[in-house]
Design a protein around this motif. Structure first.
Motif, PDB file in Angstrom:
ATOM      1  N   ARG A 112     -57.633 -23.496   1.358  1.00  0.00           N
ATOM      2  CA  ARG A 112     -56.569 -23.535   0.354  1.00  0.00           C
ATOM      3  C   ARG A 112     -55.880 -22.166   0.240  1.00  0.00           C
ATOM      4  NH1 ARG A 112     -59.474 -25.417  -3.178  1.00  0.00           N
ATOM      5  NH2 ARG A 112     -58.912 -27.632  -3.003  1.00  0.00           N
ATOM      6  N   ALA A 113     -56.668 -21.092   0.220  1.00  0.00           N
ATOM      7  CA  ALA A 113     -56.104 -19.747   0.089  1.00  0.00           C
ATOM      8  C   ALA A 113     -55.303 -19.354   1.331  1.00  0.00           C
ATOM      9  CB  ALA A 113     -57.217 -18.740  -0.163  1.00  0.00           C
ATOM     10  N   ALA A 114     -55.847 -19.655   2.515  1.00  0.00           N
ATOM     11  CA  ALA A 114     -55.138 -19.321   3.754  1.00  0.00           C
ATOM     12  C   ALA A 114     -53.825 -20.097   3.845  1.00  0.00           C
ATOM     13  CB  ALA A 114     -56.025 -19.612   4.957  1.00  0.00           C
ATOM     14  N   ALA A 115     -53.861 -21.371   3.458  1.00  0.00           N
ATOM     15  CA  ALA A 115     -52.640 -22.179   3.481  1.00  0.00           C
ATOM     16  C   ALA A 115     -51.602 -21.631   2.506  1.00  0.00           C
ATOM     17  CB  ALA A 115     -52.983 -23.625   3.139  1.00  0.00           C
ATOM     18  N   ALA A 116     -52.042 -21.162   1.353  1.00  0.00           N
ATOM     19  CA  ALA A 116     -51.111 -20.603   0.374  1.00  0.00           C
ATOM     20  C   ALA A 116     -50.463 -19.326   0.892  1.00  0.00           C
ATOM     21  CB  ALA A 116     -51.841 -20.331  -0.939  1.00  0.00           C
ATOM     22  N   ARG A 117     -51.244 -18.491   1.589  1.00  0.00           N
ATOM     23  CA  ARG A 117     -50.668 -17.268   2.159  1.00  0.00           C
ATOM     24  C   ARG A 117     -49.588 -17.602   3.179  1.00  0.00           C
ATOM     25  NH1 ARG A 117     -56.216 -15.674   1.890  1.00  0.00           N
ATOM     26  NH2 ARG A 117     -56.600 -16.243   4.069  1.00  0.00           N
ATOM     27  N   LEU A 118     -49.875 -18.592   4.031  1.00  0.00           N
ATOM     28  CA  LEU A 118     -48.889 -18.963   5.047  1.00  0.00           C
ATOM     29  C   LEU A 118     -47.669 -19.604   4.400  1.00  0.00           C
ATOM     30  CD1 LEU A 118     -48.131 -19.133   8.017  1.00  0.00           C
ATOM     31  CD2 LEU A 118     -49.371 -21.314   8.142  1.00  0.00           C
ATOM     32  N   ASP A 119     -47.879 -20.432   3.396  1.00  0.00           N
ATOM     33  CA  ASP A 119     -46.758 -21.074   2.720  1.00  0.00           C
ATOM     34  C   ASP A 119     -45.855 -20.028   2.054  1.00  0.00           C
ATOM     35  OD1 ASP A 119     -45.443 -23.563   1.882  1.00  0.00           O
ATOM     36  OD2 ASP A 119     -46.008 -22.914  -0.137  1.00  0.00           O
ATOM     37  N   ALA A 120     -46.447 -18.978   1.497  1.00  0.00           N
ATOM     38  CA  ALA A 120     -45.646 -17.906   0.902  1.00  0.00           C
ATOM     39  C   ALA A 120     -44.801 -17.214   1.969  1.00  0.00           C
ATOM     40  CB  ALA A 120     -46.549 -16.900   0.200  1.00  0.00           C
ATOM     41  N   ALA A 121     -45.360 -17.051   3.162  1.00  0.00           N
ATOM     42  CA  ALA A 121     -44.596 -16.448   4.249  1.00  0.00           C
ATOM     43  C   ALA A 121     -43.440 -17.356   4.663  1.00  0.00           C
ATOM     44  CB  ALA A 121     -45.513 -16.167   5.437  1.00  0.00           C
ATOM     45  N   PHE A 122     -43.691 -18.667   4.711  1.00  0.00           N
ATOM     46  CA  PHE A 122     -42.589 -19.591   5.007  1.00  0.00           C
ATOM     47  C   PHE A 122     -41.477 -19.455   3.967  1.00  0.00           C
ATOM     48  CE2 PHE A 122     -45.698 -22.868   7.075  1.00  0.00           C
ATOM     49  CZ  PHE A 122     -45.738 -22.117   8.237  1.00  0.00           C
ATOM     50  N   ALA A 123     -41.850 -19.372   2.700  1.00  0.00           N
ATOM     51  CA  ALA A 123     -40.865 -19.297   1.623  1.00  0.00           C
ATOM     52  C   ALA A 123     -40.036 -18.017   1.689  1.00  0.00           C
ATOM     53  CB  ALA A 123     -41.567 -19.407   0.271  1.00  0.00           C
ATOM     54  N   ALA A 124     -40.599 -16.972   2.295  1.00  0.00           N
ATOM     55  CA  ALA A 124     -39.891 -15.693   2.375  1.00  0.00           C
ATOM     56  C   ALA A 124     -38.859 -15.654   3.494  1.00  0.00           C
ATOM     57  CB  ALA A 124     -40.899 -14.560   2.571  1.00  0.00           C
TER      58      ALA A 124
ATOM     59  N   ALA B 157     -54.230 -20.516  10.099  1.00  0.00           N
ATOM     60  CA  ALA B 157     -53.193 -20.190   9.119  1.00  0.00           C
ATOM     61  C   ALA B 157     -52.960 -18.685   9.082  1.00  0.00           C
ATOM     62  CB  ALA B 157     -53.589 -20.708   7.739  1.00  0.00           C
ATOM     63  N   ASP B 158     -54.040 -17.922   9.073  1.00  0.00           N
ATOM     64  CA  ASP B 158     -53.898 -16.459   9.090  1.00  0.00           C
ATOM     65  C   ASP B 158     -53.277 -15.984  10.397  1.00  0.00           C
ATOM     66  OD1 ASP B 158     -54.949 -16.153   6.531  1.00  0.00           O
ATOM     67  OD2 ASP B 158     -57.001 -15.876   7.262  1.00  0.00           O
ATOM     68  N   ALA B 159     -53.613 -16.655  11.502  1.00  0.00           N
ATOM     69  CA  ALA B 159     -53.056 -16.266  12.794  1.00  0.00           C
ATOM     70  C   ALA B 159     -51.549 -16.494  12.835  1.00  0.00           C
ATOM     71  CB  ALA B 159     -53.746 -17.049  13.914  1.00  0.00           C
ATOM     72  N   LEU B 160     -51.083 -17.609  12.279  1.00  0.00           N
ATOM     73  CA  LEU B 160     -49.649 -17.863  12.255  1.00  0.00           C
ATOM     74  C   LEU B 160     -48.933 -16.922  11.286  1.00  0.00           C
ATOM     75  CD1 LEU B 160     -49.597 -21.748  12.513  1.00  0.00           C
ATOM     76  CD2 LEU B 160     -49.035 -20.073  14.287  1.00  0.00           C
ATOM     77  N   LEU B 161     -49.624 -16.487  10.248  1.00  0.00           N
ATOM     78  CA  LEU B 161     -49.071 -15.448   9.379  1.00  0.00           C
ATOM     79  C   LEU B 161     -48.897 -14.157  10.174  1.00  0.00           C
ATOM     80  CD1 LEU B 161     -48.217 -14.469   6.572  1.00  0.00           C
ATOM     81  CD2 LEU B 161     -50.627 -14.063   6.061  1.00  0.00           C
ATOM     82  N   ASN B 162     -49.865 -13.830  11.022  1.00  0.00           N
ATOM     83  CA  ASN B 162     -49.722 -12.676  11.906  1.00  0.00           C
ATOM     84  C   ASN B 162     -48.486 -12.818  12.791  1.00  0.00           C
ATOM     85  OD1 ASN B 162     -52.069 -11.413  10.988  1.00  0.00           O
ATOM     86  ND2 ASN B 162     -53.351 -12.298  12.586  1.00  0.00           N
ATOM     87  N   VAL B 163     -48.290 -14.006  13.347  1.00  0.00           N
ATOM     88  CA  VAL B 163     -47.144 -14.248  14.225  1.00  0.00           C
ATOM     89  C   VAL B 163     -45.839 -13.960  13.497  1.00  0.00           C
ATOM     90  CG1 VAL B 163     -45.844 -16.092  15.380  1.00  0.00           C
ATOM     91  CG2 VAL B 163     -48.321 -15.890  15.734  1.00  0.00           C
ATOM     92  N   LEU B 164     -45.703 -14.477  12.284  1.00  0.00           N
ATOM     93  CA  LEU B 164     -44.463 -14.257  11.535  1.00  0.00           C
ATOM     94  C   LEU B 164     -44.287 -12.800  11.127  1.00  0.00           C
ATOM     95  CD1 LEU B 164     -44.408 -17.415   9.230  1.00  0.00           C
ATOM     96  CD2 LEU B 164     -43.024 -16.982  11.265  1.00  0.00           C
ATOM     97  N   SER B 165     -45.416 -12.062  11.052  1.00  0.00           N
ATOM     98  CA  SER B 165     -45.364 -10.650  10.666  1.00  0.00           C
ATOM     99  C   SER B 165     -45.204  -9.724  11.853  1.00  0.00           C
ATOM    100  CB  SER B 165     -46.646 -10.281   9.904  1.00  0.00           C
ATOM    101  OG  SER B 165     -46.800 -11.091   8.756  1.00  0.00           O
ATOM    102  N   GLY B 166     -45.111 -10.282  13.064  1.00  0.00           N
ATOM    103  CA  GLY B 166     -44.927  -9.466  14.263  1.00  0.00           C
ATOM    104  C   GLY B 166     -46.205  -8.872  14.808  1.00  0.00           C
ATOM    105  N   ARG B 167     -47.356  -9.345  14.337  1.00  0.00           N
ATOM    106  CA  ARG B 167     -48.642  -8.874  14.847  1.00  0.00           C
ATOM    107  C   ARG B 167     -49.184  -9.853  15.883  1.00  0.00           C
ATOM    108  NH1 ARG B 167     -49.143  -8.190   9.140  1.00  0.00           N
ATOM    109  NH2 ARG B 167     -50.345 -10.133   9.001  1.00  0.00           N
TER     110      ARG B 167
END
Length: 258
Positions: A119-131, A80-90
């Motif tokens: 749960r926390a990692a999923a919430a971080r990624l879900d917030a990125a999806f919502a943005a 989940a954190d890795a895919l957040l990196n992907v969406l953030s350009g990292r």
């Protein structure tokens, strides 16, 4: 619970893919907001299962070779954190070694810590999806090993991780329990993955019992026709089964490692 020979403990949505035009492997980019909602649902089902585990159950082998259930859950949180990196350009992961080390570090944790982290990692990624919005979903992002895709495909890639690794836990969630819409899309994704693959020399026609068909393997030639339920096809294509529940017009093709 020995997994089939083409199943390995890695990211099922990104592993062993060659760089390509993102539009060529994009069955999931049509409705990313709906996919994000499906990710939330799949995560909730997974967390319900995790909350039933005790320490001994977490240390037990998963269906992935060399991984305990704790390894699977650690991977899902870090993915989940890795895919957040992907969406953030990292970079998706700092390195393959760092990815593996994080999983080994986190695998022995208690069920409560695993659940809280996931749960926390999923919430971080879900917030990125919502943005994201309609325009930003259309940009190209880079995953592992030079693989590129549209940002809009990331939610479905996350869903692949959750659904298949939920099966890998070896609990009361099997291939036949996968949601029908997921099964149809994942079969199409895997058919694209193996199309013209150098390690699948046979032409293959996949036939679901509900009438849907997909062509994969060699682009030309008389195909081996593989028939079964959509779930049985998905289980075989993703390495979660050895082909149980399928019939074939010839020897069942041997699929390459994922």
């Amino acid at each position: 619970m020995t997994p089939p020979p083409h199943q390995n403990p890695a990211d099922p949505a990104t592993r062993n893919q060659a760089p390509r035009d993102p539009a060529s492997d994009n069955p999931a980019a049509e409705a990313p907001d709906a996919d994000a909602a499906a990710v939330r649902d799949a995560t909730a089902r997974l967390l319900t299962a995790v909350e039933t585990l005790d320490d001994a159950a977490l240390r037990a082998p998963s269906r992935l070779p060399g991984w305990t259930r704790g390894h699977v859950l650690a991977h899902l949180a870090r993915n989940a954190d890795a895919l957040l990196n992907v969406l953030s350009g990292r970079p998706m992961y700092v390195s393959g070694q760092a990815r593996d080390a994080d999983i080994e570090r986190d695998a022995p944790r208690t069920p409560a810590v695993h659940a809280a982290d996931l749960r926390a990692a999923a919430a971080r990624l879900d917030a990125a999806f919502a943005a994201e919005d309609a325009q930003s979903w259309g940009r190209t992002v880079e995953l592992r090993n030079g693989v590129t895709d549209l940002a809009a495909a990331v939610p479905f890639r996350r869903r692949i991780e959750i659904e298949l690794h939920h099966v890998d836990l070896g609990l009361d969630y099997a291939v036949d329990d996968l949601p029908a819409d997921f099964v149809a899309r994942e079969t199409a994704t895997m058919a694209r993955r193996f199309h013209a693959h150098p390690d699948v020399p046979e032409a293959v026609e996949l036939r679901a019992e509900d009438g849907r068909t997909w062509r994969t393997g060699a682009p030309a030639g008389e195909p081996v026709v593989v028939t079964g339920t959509p779930a049985a096809l998905t289980g075989w294509l993703t390495g979660r089964t050895t082909g149980s529940g399928l019939s074939a017009s010839g020897p069942l093709p041997v699929l390459p490692p994922l």
